[in-house]
Motif scaffolding. Structure first.
Motif, PDB file in Angstrom:
ATOM      1  N   PRO A 190      60.661  74.761  11.481  1.00 51.57           N
ATOM      2  CA  PRO A 190      59.915  74.738  12.277  1.00 51.57           C
ATOM      3  C   PRO A 190      59.268  74.687  13.817  1.00 51.57           C
ATOM      4  O   PRO A 190      60.411  75.411  14.467  1.00 51.57           O
ATOM      5  N   ASN A 191      58.340  74.183  14.378  1.00 49.18           N
ATOM      6  CA  ASN A 191      57.733  75.189  16.019  1.00 49.18           C
ATOM      7  C   ASN A 191      58.762  73.857  15.922  1.00 49.18           C
ATOM      8  O   ASN A 191      59.010  74.139  17.503  1.00 49.18           O
ATOM      9  N   GLN A 192      58.957  72.835  15.554  1.00 50.08           N
ATOM     10  CA  GLN A 192      59.630  71.801  16.573  1.00 50.08           C
ATOM     11  C   GLN A 192      61.135  70.719  15.787  1.00 50.08           C
ATOM     12  O   GLN A 192      60.242  70.507  14.564  1.00 50.08           O
ATOM     13  N   GLY A 193      62.129  70.832  15.771  1.00 54.07           N
ATOM     14  CA  GLY A 193      62.872  69.870  14.737  1.00 54.07           C
ATOM     15  C   GLY A 193      63.544  71.015  13.904  1.00 54.07           C
ATOM     16  O   GLY A 193      64.001  71.775  14.019  1.00 54.07           O
ATOM     17  N   LYS A 194      63.019  69.990  11.900  1.00 54.20           N
ATOM     18  CA  LYS A 194      63.802  70.786  10.867  1.00 54.20           C
ATOM     19  C   LYS A 194      63.199  70.458   9.477  1.00 54.20           C
ATOM     20  O   LYS A 194      62.421  69.415   9.859  1.00 54.20           O
ATOM     21  N   PHE A 195      63.283  71.138   8.526  1.00 48.65           N
ATOM     22  CA  PHE A 195      62.459  70.610   7.285  1.00 48.65           C
ATOM     23  C   PHE A 195      63.219  69.918   6.989  1.00 48.65           C
ATOM     24  O   PHE A 195      64.418  68.847   7.257  1.00 48.65           O
ATOM     25  N   ALA A 196      62.768  68.850   6.505  1.00 46.95           N
ATOM     26  CA  ALA A 196      63.477  67.540   5.304  1.00 46.95           C
ATOM     27  C   ALA A 196      64.617  67.769   4.478  1.00 46.95           C
ATOM     28  O   ALA A 196      65.318  66.910   4.466  1.00 46.95           O
ATOM     29  N   SER A 197      64.691  69.175   3.833  1.00 48.63           N
ATOM     30  CA  SER A 197      65.068  69.315   2.927  1.00 48.63           C
ATOM     31  C   SER A 197      65.543  70.715   2.810  1.00 48.63           C
ATOM     32  O   SER A 197      65.110  72.060   3.537  1.00 48.63           O
ATOM     33  N   ALA A 198      66.815  71.109   2.205  1.00 46.05           N
ATOM     34  CA  ALA A 198      67.139  72.490   2.388  1.00 46.05           C
ATOM     35  C   ALA A 198      65.788  73.316   1.153  1.00 46.05           C
ATOM     36  O   ALA A 198      65.534  74.430   1.541  1.00 46.05           O
ATOM     37  N   HIS A 218      71.817  73.395   8.237  1.00 47.16           N
ATOM     38  CA  HIS A 218      70.993  74.315   9.061  1.00 47.16           C
ATOM     39  C   HIS A 218      69.778  74.055   8.175  1.00 47.16           C
ATOM     40  O   HIS A 218      69.297  74.088   7.114  1.00 47.16           O
ATOM     41  N   LEU A 219      69.324  73.734   8.384  1.00 45.83           N
ATOM     42  CA  LEU A 219      67.148  72.990   8.022  1.00 45.83           C
ATOM     43  C   LEU A 219      66.376  73.090   8.770  1.00 45.83           C
ATOM     44  O   LEU A 219      65.107  73.082   8.882  1.00 45.83           O
ATOM     45  N   ALA A 220      66.602  74.842   9.570  1.00 48.95           N
ATOM     46  CA  ALA A 220      65.186  75.733  10.597  1.00 48.95           C
ATOM     47  C   ALA A 220      66.023  76.602  10.116  1.00 48.95           C
ATOM     48  O   ALA A 220      67.106  77.148  10.630  1.00 48.95           O
ATOM     49  N   PHE A 221      64.922  77.903  10.463  1.00 45.99           N
ATOM     50  CA  PHE A 221      65.114  78.976  11.309  1.00 45.99           C
ATOM     51  C   PHE A 221      64.239  80.239  11.733  1.00 45.99           C
ATOM     52  O   PHE A 221      63.245  79.531  12.696  1.00 45.99           O
ATOM     53  N   GLY A 254      66.462  87.176  10.884  1.00 40.26           N
ATOM     54  CA  GLY A 254      65.938  86.117  10.824  1.00 40.26           C
ATOM     55  C   GLY A 254      67.562  85.938  10.979  1.00 40.26           C
ATOM     56  O   GLY A 254      68.496  85.745  11.110  1.00 40.26           O
ATOM     57  N   LYS A 255      67.409  84.354  11.882  1.00 39.26           N
ATOM     58  CA  LYS A 255      68.730  83.454  11.469  1.00 39.26           C
ATOM     59  C   LYS A 255      68.620  82.090  12.025  1.00 39.26           C
ATOM     60  O   LYS A 255      67.140  80.809  12.045  1.00 39.26           O
ATOM     61  N   TYR A 256      69.373  81.379  10.634  1.00 37.71           N
ATOM     62  CA  TYR A 256      69.397  80.175  10.571  1.00 37.71           C
ATOM     63  C   TYR A 256      70.081  78.946  11.877  1.00 37.71           C
ATOM     64  O   TYR A 256      70.772  79.813  12.928  1.00 37.71           O
ATOM     65  N   PHE A 257      69.193  78.231  11.577  1.00 36.90           N
ATOM     66  CA  PHE A 257      69.127  76.886  13.035  1.00 36.90           C
ATOM     67  C   PHE A 257      69.733  75.557  12.304  1.00 36.90           C
ATOM     68  O   PHE A 257      68.833  74.893  11.556  1.00 36.90           O
ATOM     69  N   ASP A 258      70.192  74.061  12.533  1.00 44.02           N
ATOM     70  CA  ASP A 258      69.855  73.200  12.517  1.00 44.02           C
ATOM     71  C   ASP A 258      69.105  72.694  12.945  1.00 44.02           C
ATOM     72  O   ASP A 258      68.490  71.871  11.891  1.00 44.02           O
ATOM     73  N   ASN A 259      68.884  72.434  14.053  1.00 36.23           N
ATOM     74  CA  ASN A 259      66.894  72.116  14.039  1.00 36.23           C
ATOM     75  C   ASN A 259      66.539  73.017  15.338  1.00 36.23           C
ATOM     76  O   ASN A 259      67.470  73.821  16.024  1.00 36.23           O
ATOM     77  N   ILE A 260      65.260  73.277  15.537  1.00 36.25           N
ATOM     78  CA  ILE A 260      64.562  74.132  16.669  1.00 36.25           C
ATOM     79  C   ILE A 260      64.201  73.140  17.256  1.00 36.25           C
ATOM     80  O   ILE A 260      63.473  71.813  17.283  1.00 36.25           O
ATOM     81  N   ARG A 261      64.286  73.493  18.702  1.00 36.49           N
ATOM     82  CA  ARG A 261      64.504  72.400  20.331  1.00 36.49           C
ATOM     83  C   ARG A 261      63.796  72.381  20.331  1.00 36.49           C
ATOM     84  O   ARG A 261      62.225  73.584  19.971  1.00 36.49           O
ATOM     85  N   ALA A 262      62.455  71.831  20.905  1.00 35.62           N
ATOM     86  CA  ALA A 262      61.656  71.475  22.101  1.00 35.62           C
ATOM     87  C   ALA A 262      61.055  72.435  22.733  1.00 35.62           C
ATOM     88  O   ALA A 262      59.741  73.361  22.906  1.00 35.62           O
TER      89      ALA A 262
END
Length: 520
Positions: free
Chosen positions: A43-51, A79-82, A98-106
């Motif tokens: 997402p634009n910030q944070g992470k998804f609730a689940s894989a 990894h719950l964001a990309f 594409g690249k996977y991230f653990d979360n998206i920083r603000a």
């Protein structure tokens, strides 16, 4: 000073694509070009609730794209964001990375999607990038890096680029010149790459040939080779990699004495140097009457250098910490006794009367912030090594003394005086300076040698040249695992574009999570 236990973020690499603007370009060595279109995070910030939620977003996005996403790393449970970087080739074809991230920083600039993640040899097409990617660095051109003569350097340049190439012609003109100025046709050569890296090969050749070089080179020769010494009988050595040594080239006389050449303006992100490098430079000074006085002035560096000499992963930081009163000799023994504690993740020395109250406080504060299983001995060494690094860098004269010693050692800074005039490069001359000002900054560094569950290497020195500086080192943690191969071939190079267009995999192929993508 802010306590180190409040600074637990991992050391970040350059964030690259997050700072790029649409319309900026990337080129590969074959001359192919990609135009950056943008970078989106999900997402634009944070992470998804689940894989599963993340996979649903990937599937939905994939169904709208004209070609598959090429993934630069393999997904892991954390990894719950990309992010998706979009590029367009000059023929109009679009490519998605594409690249996977653990979360998206603000702050989007804090999300590390590096230029080096782009496969296919593509580099950012900036003026600096053109210089760095021209392929003129000695180790990229020369097949023989040790024991060179001026003639062998010229012949290798011609062999690498070709006798009729712009570079080959420049080398031949230089070889046939006995004095400056020297005029060579510009052709398609990049000026800054020629001025810095191509001349890096010609500088020692000119010096050994006895061409007129301004400055005080002979003063340095007299000191380290002996009064009336000469460099015309020296062989020339170059480094076999980018960085990793205290000079760009080295002149070695028949008696085995050496003179190091540092090329002004040649930058490579600093040099990682061992304590032995500094010990050698210190010894060089002590062996000369002029240098003995300076060596005596900086004798306070000896305990630190001695502590870091040899295989010192454990003893180095502990000896330095004890030397500066950061811990006691008893606490050194307590830390080493942690090696007898079982090495399973999660083993806890707190409350077992193994560590002093001070060490327990350091350790507990780290664990409270880290909140992940650790190995006690490695975690304690990480804490001590970082404290030592900060203390030496911020509170002692050691590093200024180290820079002074290196600049007064057998290290000459050479500047190429080159200008572009119309369709020609004019080599106006060269200027040598000793003592040099080449070493601009020295810092003690852990260089990811310590983390909470393992260890590798020893503390080192980061030596920067020509105005470079090292960023303040954040507390190290476990190094990132190597990224996986892209799950879909990312081949925008000219030679592969046609094949990619005709053999494109359908969106129904499995992605790296092993789930079927929906076809558009």
């Amino acid at each position: 000073m802010r306590d180190i236990l409040d600074t637990l973020d991992m050391v970040q690499e350059g964030v690259g694509l997050a700072r790029r603007k649409p319309g900026e370009t990337f080129k590969n060595p074959q001359g192919d070009e990609l135009v950056f279109q943008g970078l989106d995070f999900y997402p634009n910030q944070g992470k998804f609730a689940s894989a599963e939620d993340m996979q649903l977003q990937i599937d939905n996005l994939s169904s709208t794209l004209p070609r598959p996403i090429a993934w630069v790393n393999q997904p892991k449970p954390i990894h719950l964001a990309f992010g998706i970087a979009r590029f367009q080739a000059l023929d109009g074809q679009e490519y998605y990375l594409g690249k996977y991230f653990d979360n998206i920083r603000a702050n989007r600039n804090d999300n590390n999607f590096a230029h080096s993640d782009i496969p296919g040899g593509f580099k950012y097409n900036s003026q600096q990038g053109a210089k760095e990617n021209a392929g003129y660095k000695p180790y990229q051109v020369l097949t023989q890096l040790k024991g060179n003569t001026p003639d062998s350097i010229i012949s290798q340049i011609i062999q690498h680029f070709g006798a009729e190439s712009d570079e080959g012609i420049a080398a031949q003109i230089f070889a046939n010149s006995a004095d400056f100025p020297i005029t060579v046709p510009k052709g398609n050569m990049d000026f800054n790459a020629f001025r810095v890296y191509f001349m890096e090969m010609l500088q020692p050749a000119a010096i050994v040939r006895g061409m007129p070089v301004s400055g005080n080179l002979q003063e340095c020769v007299d000191i380290f080779f002996g009064a009336g010494g000469t460099v015309t009988d020296c062989v020339i050595n170059f480094n076999d990699t980018q960085g990793g040594a205290l000079s760009d080239s080295e002149l070695v006389n028949p008696q085995g004495k050496s003179l190091k050449i540092s090329t002004k303006d040649a930058v490579g992100g600093g040099v990682k140097a061992s304590a032995q490098n500094l010990i050698n430079a210190f010894q060089e000074l002590q062996d000369t009457p002029q240098g003995a006085k300076l060596a005596k002035k900086h004798k306070e560096i000896i305990p630190v250098l001695t502590a870091l000499r040899g295989n010192t992963h454990y003893s180095g930081p502990l000896k330095i910490a004890e030397n500066y009163g950061l811990i006691t000799s008893k606490e050194v023994d307590q830390i080493m006794n942690l090696k007898n504690l079982r090495l399973d993740l999660g083993a806890n020395p707190i409350g077992q009367k193994i560590l002093s109250a001070k060490l327990e406080k350091m350790y507990q504060a780290y664990i409270d912030n880290w909140k992940k299983p650790v190995v006690p001995i490695h975690t304690m060494m990480l804490i001590i090594a970082y404290r030592v690094t900060r203390y030496v860098n911020d509170n002692t004269n050691f590093l200024s003394a180290a820079a002074d010693i290196l600049n007064h050692s057998a290290l000459v800074q050479v500047e190429s005086l080159v200008e572009q005039r119309g369709e020609n490069f004019i080599i106006k001359g060269m200027s040598a300076h000793w003592p040099s000002t080449a070493v601009s900054n020295v810092k003690l560094s852990t260089e990811k040698a310590y983390w909470t569950t393992g260890a590798q290497g020893n503390m080192t020195f980061k030596i920067n040249y020509n105005g470079e500086t090292s960023p303040e080192e954040a507390e190290p943690s476990a190094p990132a695992a190597p990224a996986g191969e892209p799950s879909v071939e990312f081949t925008p190079a000219r030679s592969n574009i046609k094949a990619a267009a005709t053999k494109e995999k359908p969106l129904g192929t499995k992605n790296t999570l092993g789930r079927e993508r929906r076809k558009s």
